[in-house]
Structures are given as structure tokens and as C-alpha cells.
Design a protein around this motif. Sequence first.
Motif, PDB file in Angstrom:
ATOM      1  N   ARG A 115      69.615   0.486  11.126  1.00 45.29           N
ATOM      2  CA  ARG A 115      68.168   0.659  11.612  1.00 45.29           C
ATOM      3  C   ARG A 115      67.282   1.367  11.032  1.00 45.29           C
ATOM      4  NH1 ARG A 115      66.466   2.857  17.858  1.00 45.29           N
ATOM      5  NH2 ARG A 115      64.223   2.406  17.441  1.00 45.29           N
ATOM      6  N   ASP A 116      66.059   0.920  10.512  1.00 47.86           N
ATOM      7  CA  ASP A 116      65.260   1.723   9.675  1.00 47.86           C
ATOM      8  C   ASP A 116      64.291   2.649  10.587  1.00 47.86           C
ATOM      9  OD1 ASP A 116      65.820   0.488   7.237  1.00 47.86           O
ATOM     10  OD2 ASP A 116      64.463  -1.119   7.579  1.00 47.86           O
ATOM     11  N   ILE A 117      64.710   4.009  10.591  1.00 43.75           N
ATOM     12  CA  ILE A 117      63.985   4.812  11.498  1.00 43.75           C
ATOM     13  C   ILE A 117      62.750   5.322  10.983  1.00 43.75           C
ATOM     14  CG2 ILE A 117      64.221   7.107  12.479  1.00 43.75           C
ATOM     15  CD1 ILE A 117      66.136   4.933  13.670  1.00 43.75           C
ATOM     16  N   GLY A 118      62.464   5.444   9.645  1.00 38.66           N
ATOM     17  CA  GLY A 118      61.237   5.970   8.805  1.00 38.66           C
ATOM     18  C   GLY A 118      61.069   7.297   9.212  1.00 38.66           C
ATOM     19  N   GLY A 119      59.474   7.518   9.306  1.00 34.97           N
ATOM     20  CA  GLY A 119      59.020   8.586   9.380  1.00 34.97           C
ATOM     21  C   GLY A 119      59.374   9.605  10.813  1.00 34.97           C
ATOM     22  N   ALA A 120      60.206   8.725  11.817  1.00 39.45           N
ATOM     23  CA  ALA A 120      60.209   9.571  12.948  1.00 39.45           C
ATOM     24  C   ALA A 120      61.538  10.617  12.456  1.00 39.45           C
ATOM     25  CB  ALA A 120      60.888   8.565  13.987  1.00 39.45           C
ATOM     26  N   ALA A 121      62.180  10.289  11.653  1.00 39.87           N
ATOM     27  CA  ALA A 121      63.339  11.369  11.328  1.00 39.87           C
ATOM     28  C   ALA A 121      63.218  11.812   9.706  1.00 39.87           C
ATOM     29  CB  ALA A 121      64.591  10.542  11.585  1.00 39.87           C
ATOM     30  N   ALA A 122      62.126  11.277   9.086  1.00 40.58           N
ATOM     31  CA  ALA A 122      62.267  11.484   7.702  1.00 40.58           C
ATOM     32  C   ALA A 122      61.823  13.251   7.248  1.00 40.58           C
ATOM     33  CB  ALA A 122      61.036  10.919   7.122  1.00 40.58           C
ATOM     34  N   ALA A 123      62.342  13.414   6.227  1.00 39.36           N
ATOM     35  CA  ALA A 123      62.173  14.914   5.594  1.00 39.36           C
ATOM     36  C   ALA A 123      61.604  14.692   4.421  1.00 39.36           C
ATOM     37  CB  ALA A 123      63.610  15.341   5.586  1.00 39.36           C
ATOM     38  N   ASP A 124      60.691  15.911   3.985  1.00 40.15           N
ATOM     39  CA  ASP A 124      60.333  15.792   2.790  1.00 40.15           C
ATOM     40  C   ASP A 124      61.044  16.313   1.529  1.00 40.15           C
ATOM     41  OD1 ASP A 124      57.608  15.365   3.698  1.00 40.15           O
ATOM     42  OD2 ASP A 124      57.483  17.817   4.053  1.00 40.15           O
ATOM     43  N   GLY A 125      60.692  15.601   0.245  1.00 39.07           N
ATOM     44  CA  GLY A 125      61.680  15.757  -1.013  1.00 39.07           C
ATOM     45  C   GLY A 125      62.297  14.450  -1.140  1.00 39.07           C
ATOM     46  N   SER A 126      63.140  14.374  -2.213  1.00 39.48           N
ATOM     47  CA  SER A 126      63.710  13.282  -2.719  1.00 39.48           C
ATOM     48  C   SER A 126      64.958  13.578  -3.447  1.00 39.48           C
ATOM     49  CB  SER A 126      62.987  12.363  -3.405  1.00 39.48           C
ATOM     50  OG  SER A 126      62.485  12.884  -4.788  1.00 39.48           O
ATOM     51  N   LEU A 127      65.785  12.721  -3.497  1.00 45.32           N
ATOM     52  CA  LEU A 127      67.090  12.973  -4.000  1.00 45.32           C
ATOM     53  C   LEU A 127      67.271  12.369  -5.532  1.00 45.32           C
ATOM     54  CD1 LEU A 127      70.115  14.104  -3.547  1.00 45.32           C
ATOM     55  CD2 LEU A 127      70.731  11.538  -3.169  1.00 45.32           C
ATOM     56  N   GLY A 128      67.498  13.065  -6.589  1.00 44.38           N
ATOM     57  CA  GLY A 128      67.104  12.443  -7.838  1.00 44.38           C
ATOM     58  C   GLY A 128      68.065  11.304  -8.124  1.00 44.38           C
ATOM     59  N   LYS A 129      69.349  11.339  -7.759  1.00 44.76           N
ATOM     60  CA  LYS A 129      70.065  10.013  -7.802  1.00 44.76           C
ATOM     61  C   LYS A 129      70.995   9.939  -6.573  1.00 44.76           C
ATOM     62  CE  LYS A 129      70.921  10.565 -12.902  1.00 44.76           C
ATOM     63  NZ  LYS A 129      71.842  10.549 -13.990  1.00 44.76           N
ATOM     64  N   PRO A 130      71.009   8.657  -6.352  1.00 45.35           N
ATOM     65  CA  PRO A 130      71.698   8.152  -5.105  1.00 45.35           C
ATOM     66  C   PRO A 130      73.309   8.605  -5.240  1.00 45.35           C
ATOM     67  CG  PRO A 130      71.291   6.195  -6.141  1.00 45.35           C
ATOM     68  CD  PRO A 130      70.390   7.422  -6.843  1.00 45.35           C
ATOM     69  N   LEU A 131      74.061   8.829  -4.275  1.00 43.83           N
ATOM     70  CA  LEU A 131      75.340   9.330  -4.321  1.00 43.83           C
ATOM     71  C   LEU A 131      76.383   8.064  -4.141  1.00 43.83           C
ATOM     72  CD1 LEU A 131      75.578  12.197  -1.527  1.00 43.83           C
ATOM     73  CD2 LEU A 131      75.160  12.394  -3.892  1.00 43.83           C
ATOM     74  N   VAL A 132      76.391   7.533  -5.543  1.00 51.23           N
ATOM     75  CA  VAL A 132      76.980   6.219  -5.864  1.00 51.23           C
ATOM     76  C   VAL A 132      77.812   6.733  -6.943  1.00 51.23           C
ATOM     77  CG1 VAL A 132      76.871   3.771  -6.445  1.00 51.23           C
ATOM     78  CG2 VAL A 132      75.005   4.752  -5.313  1.00 51.23           C
ATOM     79  N   PRO A 133      79.395   6.697  -6.880  1.00 52.32           N
ATOM     80  CA  PRO A 133      80.255   6.814  -7.890  1.00 52.32           C
ATOM     81  C   PRO A 133      80.179   6.138  -8.926  1.00 52.32           C
ATOM     82  CG  PRO A 133      81.500   5.902  -6.024  1.00 52.32           C
ATOM     83  CD  PRO A 133      80.033   5.925  -5.793  1.00 52.32           C
ATOM     84  N   GLY A 134      80.464   6.505 -10.172  1.00 52.31           N
ATOM     85  CA  GLY A 134      80.458   5.742 -11.534  1.00 52.31           C
ATOM     86  C   GLY A 134      82.184   5.367 -11.451  1.00 52.31           C
ATOM     87  N   ILE A 135      82.440   4.343 -11.108  1.00 49.65           N
ATOM     88  CA  ILE A 135      83.990   3.929 -11.049  1.00 49.65           C
ATOM     89  C   ILE A 135      84.379   3.054 -12.194  1.00 49.65           C
ATOM     90  CG2 ILE A 135      84.306   4.227  -8.706  1.00 49.65           C
ATOM     91  CD1 ILE A 135      84.362   1.282  -8.466  1.00 49.65           C
TER      92      ILE A 135
END
Length: 266
Positions: A178-198
Motif C-alpha cells: 500500500r502506498d503510504i506516501g507522505g504520511a510516513a515519509a522521511a527526508d533524505g534518500s538512499l544512494g542505491k537500493p538494497l538489491v544484491p548483485g548475484i
Amino acid sequence: MRITRVLGATLLALGMAAGPAAADSSPSPSASADGTAPTRAGTSFRTATEIEQGQQATASGSTGDYLYWSFPADTGQRPTVRATVKLPATHGAQTWQIDVYDGLRRRQACQYGAASRTAEQGASSVELACVLRTVRGWSEPWADDPLPGTYYIRLTVVDLGSADLGKPVGVEVRADSRDIGGAAAADGSLGKPLVPGIAVKSKDGGGGSKTAVLSSFGSDDGWSSGWWSDRWVWTAIGGALAALAGIGGYALTRGSGRPSRVPPNV
């Protein structure tokens, strides 16, 4: 005779060398390119079957197996994982459990839902559910907040009688969010998603230089795409209300002008 022995030894050595390479290069079961849901489950984090959100994945296994799936989740989403285990006709009481891990193999706590349930003797199925916390755009290094990237589902039985070990079961797994959006958002951003290179591939088409390949699925618009969030709307509304409150307070406190008790010549 000597030539035959040499040829046999050579073929045996080549077969032993090619065996591990073929095993390592075999692809993990995943969703097909035409969008059909997968019908197999992985047996470890590395071979976890990839599913998209909204897909109903199925698998066959045995009690005692560890079954793994993986799915993507982006910032602002609150993932919900559901699993249904179809039990054999005759069995004793057994407890099944579903666990969800992020891309760093950290187990994520469920906000609510029955992540572990006991099926009584003779029950035909058992249903499990886990609602995760909202995926954040960033987190402190010491925290275990859910971050955008790959999430792993692990399903297994944690308590059963020895007589039921190895009996066949059928499994249905589904991941939604479910897209919660700004109701639970936090400032900032992650440089790269936590996706492993397998896996690895060559940069120059076989030139020898290799680079890691991220998971084959993700958001159509990219991970955490765009800067817009409905927090901007609430920020603007809050600023307008604060300005109106300030104007109203000034109008109420400034009075009607010069006090009547002060002499005119002063």
C-alpha cells in the motif's frame, strides 16, 4: 590400450571441471518473461524465486524444507506478505512460520499479522500474513528500518512431529503493498537500493571486465524516482494556516488605536 586410458582420463577430468561450472551457472527459478507467476520456490537466499508485487506464486515442497521468494519494494510502500500452506490429508499438529528479510539479510519485524500459526491435526490448510513497516528513504547505520530494494520471503515449518517430516505440501505466496506516501515519509534518500548483485556480466561483450548485475526487477520509473511527495502539499497547507493564524492574532491584539484615557496633547 594406453591411448584409450589417456583419452578416458582426459574426458573424466573435463567432466569434473564442467560439472561445478554448469551447476553455478544454472539460473534460479523466477517469473517468466510473459508475466506468468512462478510455480517453484528457491531453497536459499541466493536461489530465491523472484516475484512481482501482485503475483500469486505457487510451489510444491515437503515439510521441513525452507522455501524462498524475493520481491521489490520502494520508498513509501507498506508491503504485505501472505502465504497459504495446503497440508496433506493426514497429519499431526504443526506450526508454520513466514519470515521477511531485507537486502542485507536483516529480519524485518511485522507490524501486525499472524506470521506464525499452528495447524491442528486434520486441518486442510494454514494461512499466514505479515505486514511490514513503511519503507523509508534512508536510515541510520545502526537501525534496521526497511529500505528500498529486494525483500526475501522464507517459509518453513518450525514445529511438527517426526512422522510428518517430508510429507508433500502445496504453497501459495503473494506480496502486495500500500502506498503510504507522505504520511510516513522521511527526508533524505538512499544512494542505491538494497538489491544484491548475484550475477556478473562483461562490460565489453566478453572483454574480460565484469560488473555486478542488479536484480532483474524493480520499479518501472526507477527506484525512488522523482522528488515529488504529498508532504509538499501538507507543508504548504500548514504554512498557509500558520500565516492566517498570525494575521488573526495581530488583528485581535492591536486594538482600535489610541487609548481613550491618554490626554490628546500627550
